[in-house]
Design a protein around this motif. Sequence first.
Motif, PDB file in Angstrom:
ATOM      1  N   TRP A  24      23.187  42.643  -9.449  1.00  0.00           N
ATOM      2  CA  TRP A  24      22.155  41.641  -9.763  1.00  0.00           C
ATOM      3  C   TRP A  24      22.806  40.372 -10.318  1.00  0.00           C
ATOM      4  N   VAL A  25      23.845  40.531 -11.140  1.00  0.00           N
ATOM      5  CA  VAL A  25      24.584  39.373 -11.647  1.00  0.00           C
ATOM      6  C   VAL A  25      25.298  38.677 -10.484  1.00  0.00           C
ATOM      7  N   HIS A  26      25.894  39.458  -9.600  1.00  0.00           N
ATOM      8  CA  HIS A  26      26.574  38.930  -8.415  1.00  0.00           C
ATOM      9  C   HIS A  26      25.592  38.168  -7.523  1.00  0.00           C
ATOM     10  N   LEU A  27      24.412  38.723  -7.322  1.00  0.00           N
ATOM     11  CA  LEU A  27      23.396  38.087  -6.470  1.00  0.00           C
ATOM     12  C   LEU A  27      23.007  36.723  -7.015  1.00  0.00           C
ATOM     13  N   ALA A  28      22.828  36.628  -8.312  1.00  0.00           N
ATOM     14  CA  ALA A  28      22.342  35.385  -8.921  1.00  0.00           C
ATOM     15  C   ALA A  28      23.380  34.277  -8.948  1.00  0.00           C
ATOM     16  N   ALA A  29      24.647  34.650  -8.889  1.00  0.00           N
ATOM     17  CA  ALA A  29      25.725  33.664  -9.007  1.00  0.00           C
ATOM     18  C   ALA A  29      25.920  32.898  -7.701  1.00  0.00           C
ATOM     19  N   PRO A  30      26.453  31.681  -7.762  1.00  0.00           N
ATOM     20  CA  PRO A  30      26.813  30.990  -6.516  1.00  0.00           C
ATOM     21  C   PRO A  30      27.862  31.806  -5.773  1.00  0.00           C
ATOM     22  N   GLY A  31      27.733  31.857  -4.453  1.00  0.00           N
ATOM     23  CA  GLY A  31      28.639  32.667  -3.654  1.00  0.00           C
ATOM     24  C   GLY A  31      29.737  31.841  -3.030  1.00  0.00           C
ATOM     25  N   THR A  32      30.089  32.208  -1.814  1.00  0.00           N
ATOM     26  CA  THR A  32      31.138  31.496  -1.093  1.00  0.00           C
ATOM     27  C   THR A  32      30.559  30.353  -0.276  1.00  0.00           C
ATOM     28  N   LEU A  34      26.817  30.018  -0.140  1.00  0.00           N
ATOM     29  CA  LEU A  34      25.418  29.869  -0.541  1.00  0.00           C
ATOM     30  C   LEU A  34      25.314  29.695  -2.052  1.00  0.00           C
ATOM     31  N   THR A  35      24.356  28.903  -2.488  1.00  0.00           N
ATOM     32  CA  THR A  35      24.117  28.723  -3.921  1.00  0.00           C
ATOM     33  C   THR A  35      23.397  29.945  -4.489  1.00  0.00           C
ATOM     34  N   GLY A  36      23.383  30.036  -5.812  1.00  0.00           N
ATOM     35  CA  GLY A  36      22.644  31.121  -6.448  1.00  0.00           C
ATOM     36  C   GLY A  36      21.175  31.087  -6.076  1.00  0.00           C
ATOM     37  N   GLN A  37      20.598  29.898  -5.977  1.00  0.00           N
ATOM     38  CA  GLN A  37      19.193  29.770  -5.600  1.00  0.00           C
ATOM     39  C   GLN A  37      18.961  30.294  -4.182  1.00  0.00           C
ATOM     40  N   ALA A 144      21.780  31.489 -10.966  1.00  0.00           N
ATOM     41  CA  ALA A 144      22.700  30.737 -11.821  1.00  0.00           C
ATOM     42  C   ALA A 144      23.082  29.427 -11.134  1.00  0.00           C
ATOM     43  N   SER A 145      23.471  28.465 -11.912  1.00  0.00           N
ATOM     44  CA  SER A 145      23.875  27.169 -11.360  1.00  0.00           C
ATOM     45  C   SER A 145      25.318  27.244 -10.893  1.00  0.00           C
ATOM     46  N   GLY A 146      25.731  26.224 -10.181  1.00  0.00           N
ATOM     47  CA  GLY A 146      27.099  26.173  -9.690  1.00  0.00           C
ATOM     48  C   GLY A 146      27.152  25.980  -8.196  1.00  0.00           C
ATOM     49  N   GLU A 147      28.313  25.661  -7.684  1.00  0.00           N
ATOM     50  CA  GLU A 147      28.491  25.390  -6.267  1.00  0.00           C
ATOM     51  C   GLU A 147      29.281  26.509  -5.589  1.00  0.00           C
ATOM     52  N   PRO A 148      29.003  26.766  -4.313  1.00  0.00           N
ATOM     53  CA  PRO A 148      29.765  27.772  -3.559  1.00  0.00           C
ATOM     54  C   PRO A 148      31.242  27.401  -3.490  1.00  0.00           C
ATOM     55  N   SER A 149      32.097  28.428  -3.451  1.00  0.00           N
ATOM     56  CA  SER A 149      33.540  28.184  -3.441  1.00  0.00           C
ATOM     57  C   SER A 149      34.063  27.743  -2.077  1.00  0.00           C
TER      58      SER A 149
END
Length: 245
Positions: A24-32, A34-37, A144-149
């Motif tokens: 669930w924490v992984h899902l909410a975080a920005p991915g590679t 895709l954004t968390g949203q 969570a906020s942030g940009e994909p890597s």
Amino acid sequence: MTISYPQSDLTVRGDLIDAQTRFWVHLAAPGTWLTGQERVAIATEVRNVRNCDFCKVQKEALSPNSVKGTHQSATDLSTVMVEVIHRIVTDPGRLTEAWVRGAVDNGISDGAYVETAGLVSAVLIMDTFAAAIGHHEVPLPEPASGEPSQYTPSGAKRAAAWVPIVEPEDLSDADAEIYRGTTAAYIHRALSSVPDTKRGYWDLAVANYLPGEHMPRFDTDLRAISRNQIELIAARTSALHQCAY
């Protein structure tokens, strides 16, 4: 956050709760890619599939390409992304390479497709588990906020699969951990071009099934049921889902 099942009288293993919480924490975080949203929206769309009349029409058709219509969406994800999510959930046995390439050609990158497929599969694990113990679905996390890597392994290439994968011989030093602890079977290579998605999916999947080191052992008492019972359930489930693997 910690996953819990207050409506169930069953005792859920602590390591399984831990793995579900990590996902669930992984899902909410920005991915590679895709954004968390966007990632949480994908989970929302997975749950919305059961309300989609067009999915039912496609599933019942001799060919899903023979019917025209629009999926009923619960998010602001693109039409192509909604099609990808709904088809993976409802009709995975009839997906084709041409269909995957069509999604990529219409705006979803190879990496975003792989990331989406991994998230869809893991959300289905979460929700199927809840249903199996007679509990409602666990509320989705806040993104969570942030940009994909946008990280891509240097050895990723499209050759043996419909999407790029990393063959063991193409691993770089930076990606050496991708297959650590596994036999690098193709089921492990499927998400390898997006290592973060691969890690998130398999962390959850292993907790629900078996760690890799127990796979060759049929005398394991790691779970409450025997290995033969586990494999019988797995085989029957795969057959019902038309899983050729």
